[in-house]
Design a protein around this motif. Structure first.
Motif, short mmCIF file in Angstrom:
data_model
loop_
_atom_site.label_atom_id
_atom_site.label_comp_id
_atom_site.label_asym_id
_atom_site.label_seq_id
_atom_site.Cartn_x
_atom_site.Cartn_y
_atom_site.Cartn_z
N ASN A 192 48.93 38.93 40.31
CA ASN A 192 48.75 40.38 40.51
C ASN A 192 48.04 41.00 39.30
O ASN A 192 47.19 41.89 39.45
N ALA A 193 48.40 40.52 38.10
CA ALA A 193 47.75 41.04 36.89
C ALA A 193 46.27 40.67 36.88
O ALA A 193 45.42 41.50 36.53
N LEU A 194 45.95 39.44 37.28
CA LEU A 194 44.55 39.01 37.32
C LEU A 194 43.75 39.86 38.31
O LEU A 194 42.60 40.23 38.05
N LYS A 195 44.37 40.16 39.45
CA LYS A 195 43.69 40.99 40.45
C LYS A 195 43.42 42.39 39.90
O LYS A 195 42.34 42.96 40.11
N LYS A 196 44.39 42.94 39.17
CA LYS A 196 44.20 44.28 38.60
C LYS A 196 43.12 44.27 37.52
O LYS A 196 42.35 45.22 37.38
N LEU A 197 43.08 43.18 36.74
CA LEU A 197 42.03 43.06 35.73
C LEU A 197 40.65 43.04 36.38
O LEU A 197 39.70 43.63 35.87
N VAL A 198 40.55 42.36 37.52
CA VAL A 198 39.29 42.33 38.26
C VAL A 198 38.93 43.73 38.74
O VAL A 198 37.78 44.19 38.61
N GLU A 199 39.92 44.43 39.28
CA GLU A 199 39.68 45.78 39.82
C GLU A 199 39.28 46.76 38.72
O GLU A 199 38.28 47.47 38.84
N GLU A 200 40.07 46.79 37.65
CA GLU A 200 39.85 47.80 36.60
C GLU A 200 38.59 47.51 35.78
O GLU A 200 37.91 48.43 35.33
#
Length: 402
Positions: A362-370
């Motif tokens: 989930n953290a990796l996905k947020k890093l991609v998004e942000e």
């Protein structure tokens, strides 16, 4: 010999631009397919940002090539013929730092465009013009001061030892290690304001994670990075008692506590596996090769340049050719680094306990998004540029259903 050096640099430029063109073509092809990890609109936005960055990379590579030709043709000899000091050490420092100053000035328009046009367009830049000018001036002064000291050190070594290239390598390697030790302190002193983490519960959980891996630090700090940039990041810096954990305020704002702990668990995985020392060893290997090559150049090269074999010329040639050697070494360093990232992901998910792999994913996905990171890349681009595995592969390794 001069023609050989120019040819090698030209091949590097052609390959570098070709890899960028392949990446642009790949992104333009897949961006119109089903969106991955991002919403359709954010997927297209991330693709557009990646293509724009790659076009800028092609532009800078091409103009760096023109500057390289200019330096080799007349630039170095111009500095040599127009800077005068009776003291040989001061003369060498002045010529090398003159080279550095000219390159720094030439790079300013690209730096300005990247921050105030490209990054501003995609919502990253939070810096004011005044802050950018201040940061640039501080960096410039620090480069002059510490750069001059390093040049002086290499000059003395070249002037004193037959195997000067070996001793110069050891000297520069020691400087690299010292920079890694002092970087957090210098960054806090001149650029970011670091404050101790005020969230006592989060601080206790972070220290509990560190205890599991034996990581000792001088504290957990929060950086006010949001005044310059909206990207998410964190880093562990320093050695020994100087080690510290630094979290960007943007990271704390966007991630949940469990996601944040998963990211820090990943970083602690690097510590537990000694990856920082492996990376420094790889850098040391690259520096050894560089000094080995440029410490044994034939005299014919200097005759072709029309300049005597002075210490300043060796140092300038090293700096001019550093991008080429870095590009050649990058695939090897990338393979090792990507392997280390997988291992750190595995440990980070384990440190997080039950469901740790989900929190890290989930953290990796947020890093991609942000960070607006386009999640897909051409394999050739990954081979030459990626120090981290593509996020899709990292998620698969974590067993996450994409």
């Amino acid at each position: 010999m001069l023609m050989t050096i120019v040819t090698v640099y030209s091949i590097y430029v052609l390959i570098s631009i070709y890899v960028s063109i392949m990446q642009i073509g790949y992104i333009n092809e897949v961006k119109n397919k089903e969106a991955v990890l991002l919403s359709p609109s954010e997927f297209l936005k991330a693709a557009s940002y990646s293509v724009a960055k790659e076009k800028l990379s092609i532009f800078t590579t091409f103009f760096d090539y023109l500057f390289f030709i200019a330096w080799m043709s007349f630039g170095i000899s111009y500095l040599s013929n127009n800077i005068f000091f009776e003291n040989e050490a001061v003369l060498n420092i002045a010529i090398v730092m003159g080279f550095v100053i000219v390159n720094s000035i030439l790079s300013l328009p690209v730096s300005y465009y990247e921050k105030f046009v490209l990054d501003a367009k995609y919502g990253f830049n939070k810096s004011s013009m005044g802050l950018w000018v201040k940061d640039t001036l501080i960096s410039f002064v620090m480069t002059l001061i510490f750069g001059s000291l390093v040049v002086w050190g290499i000059y003395e070594i070249i002037s004193s030892f037959t195997l000067w290239w070996l001793w110069s390598f050891l000297f520069i390697f020691a400087v690299v290690v010292l920079i890694n030790m002092l970087y957090p302190a210098f960054r806090a002193m001149f650029f970011d304001k670091l404050t101790p983490l005020k969230d006592e519960e989060l601080d206790a959980e972070i220290k509990s994670l560190m205890d599991k891996t034996g990581f000792k630090s001088s504290g957990v700090f929060v950086s006010d990075a949001s005044k310059r940039d909206s990207r998410l990041n964190a880093y562990f810096g320093g050695f020994g008692k100087a080690k510290r954990v630094v979290l960007f305020d943007t990271l704390i704002e966007k991630l949940t506590t469990k996601e944040l702990l998963a990211v820090l668990g990943h970083e602690l995985g690097h510590f537990a596996h000694g990856d920082i020392y492996k990376n420094i060893a790889l850098v040391g290997g690259m520096l050894f090769v560089m000094f080995g090559i440029f410490g044994n150049l034939p005299e014919s090269l200097y005759l072709e340049l029309g300049i005597s074999q002075e210490p300043y010329l060796v140092m300038i040639l090293l700096m001019l050719f550093m991008p080429v050697l870095g590009f050649i070494m990058m695939p090897v360093m990338g393979i090792v680094s990507r392997h280390n990232e997988y291992e750190a992901d595995r440990m980070g998910s384990e440190l997080g306990g039950a469901g740790g792999e989900v929190e890290l994913a989930n953290a990796l996905k947020k890093l991609v998004e942000e960070n607006k990171s386009f999640p897909l890349s051409h394999p050739l681009y990954v081979f030459f540029h990626y120090t981290h595995p593509p996020v899709m592969e990292r998620l698969r390794e974590l067993g996450v259903d994409i």
